[in-house]
Design a protein around this motif. Sequence first.
Motif, PDB file in Angstrom:
ATOM      1  N   TRP A   2       0.891  -1.308  -0.096  1.00  0.00           N
ATOM      2  CA  TRP A   2       0.234   0.055  -0.023  1.00  0.00           C
ATOM      3  C   TRP A   2       0.905   1.291   0.000  1.00  0.00           C
ATOM      4  O   TRP A   2       2.010   1.448   0.753  1.00  0.00           O
ATOM      5  CB  TRP A   2      -0.781  -0.245   1.372  1.00  0.00           C
ATOM      6  N   GLU A   3       0.651   2.376  -0.763  1.00  0.00           N
ATOM      7  CA  GLU A   3       1.445   3.531  -0.839  1.00  0.00           C
ATOM      8  C   GLU A   3       0.611   4.809  -0.953  1.00  0.00           C
ATOM      9  O   GLU A   3      -0.620   4.663  -1.194  1.00  0.00           O
ATOM     10  CB  GLU A   3       2.161   3.362  -2.160  1.00  0.00           C
ATOM     11  N   TYR A   4       1.320   5.740  -0.315  1.00  0.00           N
ATOM     12  CA  TYR A   4       0.439   7.037  -0.499  1.00  0.00           C
ATOM     13  C   TYR A   4       1.760   8.147  -0.435  1.00  0.00           C
ATOM     14  O   TYR A   4       2.847   7.954   0.403  1.00  0.00           O
ATOM     15  CB  TYR A   4      -0.357   7.306   0.815  1.00  0.00           C
ATOM     16  N   ASN A  31       3.885  19.161  14.862  1.00  0.00           N
ATOM     17  CA  ASN A  31       3.039  18.051  14.335  1.00  0.00           C
ATOM     18  C   ASN A  31       1.923  17.779  15.658  1.00  0.00           C
ATOM     19  O   ASN A  31       2.269  17.014  16.531  1.00  0.00           O
ATOM     20  CB  ASN A  31       4.145  16.858  14.142  1.00  0.00           C
ATOM     21  N   ALA A  32       0.754  18.106  15.196  1.00  0.00           N
ATOM     22  CA  ALA A  32      -0.341  17.761  16.316  1.00  0.00           C
ATOM     23  C   ALA A  32      -0.617  16.347  16.493  1.00  0.00           C
ATOM     24  O   ALA A  32      -1.312  15.901  17.265  1.00  0.00           O
ATOM     25  CB  ALA A  32      -1.565  18.613  15.630  1.00  0.00           C
ATOM     26  N   TYR A 101       6.445  13.532   1.631  1.00  0.00           N
ATOM     27  CA  TYR A 101       6.104  12.367   2.753  1.00  0.00           C
ATOM     28  C   TYR A 101       5.441  11.224   1.903  1.00  0.00           C
ATOM     29  O   TYR A 101       4.533  11.540   1.457  1.00  0.00           O
ATOM     30  CB  TYR A 101       5.322  12.832   3.778  1.00  0.00           C
ATOM     31  N   ARG A 102       6.389  10.323   2.110  1.00  0.00           N
ATOM     32  CA  ARG A 102       5.932   8.797   1.184  1.00  0.00           C
ATOM     33  C   ARG A 102       5.706   7.961   2.380  1.00  0.00           C
ATOM     34  O   ARG A 102       6.592   7.500   2.878  1.00  0.00           O
ATOM     35  CB  ARG A 102       6.614   8.710   0.100  1.00  0.00           C
ATOM     36  N   THR A 103       4.575   7.139   2.166  1.00  0.00           N
ATOM     37  CA  THR A 103       4.347   5.813   3.143  1.00  0.00           C
ATOM     38  C   THR A 103       4.200   4.611   2.321  1.00  0.00           C
ATOM     39  O   THR A 103       3.365   4.745   1.490  1.00  0.00           O
ATOM     40  CB  THR A 103       3.295   6.361   4.275  1.00  0.00           C
ATOM     41  N   GLU A 104       4.789   3.683   2.782  1.00  0.00           N
ATOM     42  CA  GLU A 104       4.421   2.348   2.034  1.00  0.00           C
ATOM     43  C   GLU A 104       4.309   1.492   3.169  1.00  0.00           C
ATOM     44  O   GLU A 104       4.814   1.281   4.151  1.00  0.00           O
ATOM     45  CB  GLU A 104       5.896   1.779   1.395  1.00  0.00           C
ATOM     46  N   PRO A 126      -1.210  16.393   5.233  1.00  0.00           N
ATOM     47  CA  PRO A 126      -1.373  17.539   4.457  1.00  0.00           C
ATOM     48  C   PRO A 126      -0.927  18.700   5.694  1.00  0.00           C
ATOM     49  O   PRO A 126      -0.586  19.719   5.379  1.00  0.00           O
ATOM     50  CB  PRO A 126      -2.700  17.933   3.922  1.00  0.00           C
ATOM     51  N   ASP A 127      -1.737  18.478   6.753  1.00  0.00           N
ATOM     52  CA  ASP A 127      -1.508  19.384   7.946  1.00  0.00           C
ATOM     53  C   ASP A 127      -0.059  19.338   8.539  1.00  0.00           C
ATOM     54  O   ASP A 127       0.418  20.440   9.023  1.00  0.00           O
ATOM     55  CB  ASP A 127      -2.641  18.903   9.121  1.00  0.00           C
ATOM     56  N   VAL A 128       0.557  18.197   8.719  1.00  0.00           N
ATOM     57  CA  VAL A 128       2.038  18.010   9.238  1.00  0.00           C
ATOM     58  C   VAL A 128       2.861  18.640   8.244  1.00  0.00           C
ATOM     59  O   VAL A 128       3.649  19.531   8.731  1.00  0.00           O
ATOM     60  CB  VAL A 128       2.151  16.651   9.355  1.00  0.00           C
ATOM     61  N   VAL A 129       2.671  18.630   7.030  1.00  0.00           N
ATOM     62  CA  VAL A 129       3.779  19.235   5.922  1.00  0.00           C
ATOM     63  C   VAL A 129       3.416  20.870   6.233  1.00  0.00           C
ATOM     64  O   VAL A 129       4.278  21.562   5.971  1.00  0.00           O
ATOM     65  CB  VAL A 129       3.611  18.628   4.831  1.00  0.00           C
ATOM     66  N   GLY A 130       2.196  20.950   5.966  1.00  0.00           N
ATOM     67  CA  GLY A 130       1.785  22.461   5.998  1.00  0.00           C
ATOM     68  C   GLY A 130       2.516  23.352   7.357  1.00  0.00           C
ATOM     69  O   GLY A 130       2.895  24.225   7.211  1.00  0.00           O
TER      70      GLY A 130
END
Length: 138
Positions: A2-4, A31-32, A101-104, A126-130
């Motif tokens: 699985w990837e995002y 990072n909330a 940020y890429r998660t596998e 999106p919130d963390v990177v923002g």
Amino acid sequence: MWEYEHSVETTASAETLWRHWVAIEQWPRWNAGIEKIEVDGPFAVGTVFTMTPPGEEPLRMRLTEVVPGRLFTDEMDAGDFVVRTVHALEPAAPGKTRVIYRTEISGAAADQVGPQIGPAITADFPDVVGALVRLAES
């Protein structure tokens, strides 16, 4: 598997962004999704850190790749699946940096658990990177 992946361009320099990444103890400030974090060593391959999301159980993770100023990868090994997140900085348009940020999720159970936990793990990207970008640009 699985990837995002989520990415954003910023005027912040890679050096400034990198300084925020290597200060693991400070991640909860921007990072909330992190209530508490404990680090068992320097920002280097093999270092283990324990991250506690708000209201959840602690997650034990390990740095598996560090390329200073460019990228780092952390990994959570759950036995029959592994969650690996790559945090990368790349040059973008002139005067800009792309934050990625890429998660596998891989392993024997990845096809089962990936679609279930993957979206939950990555929902705040999106919130963390923002928040990281806003901090680095200030």
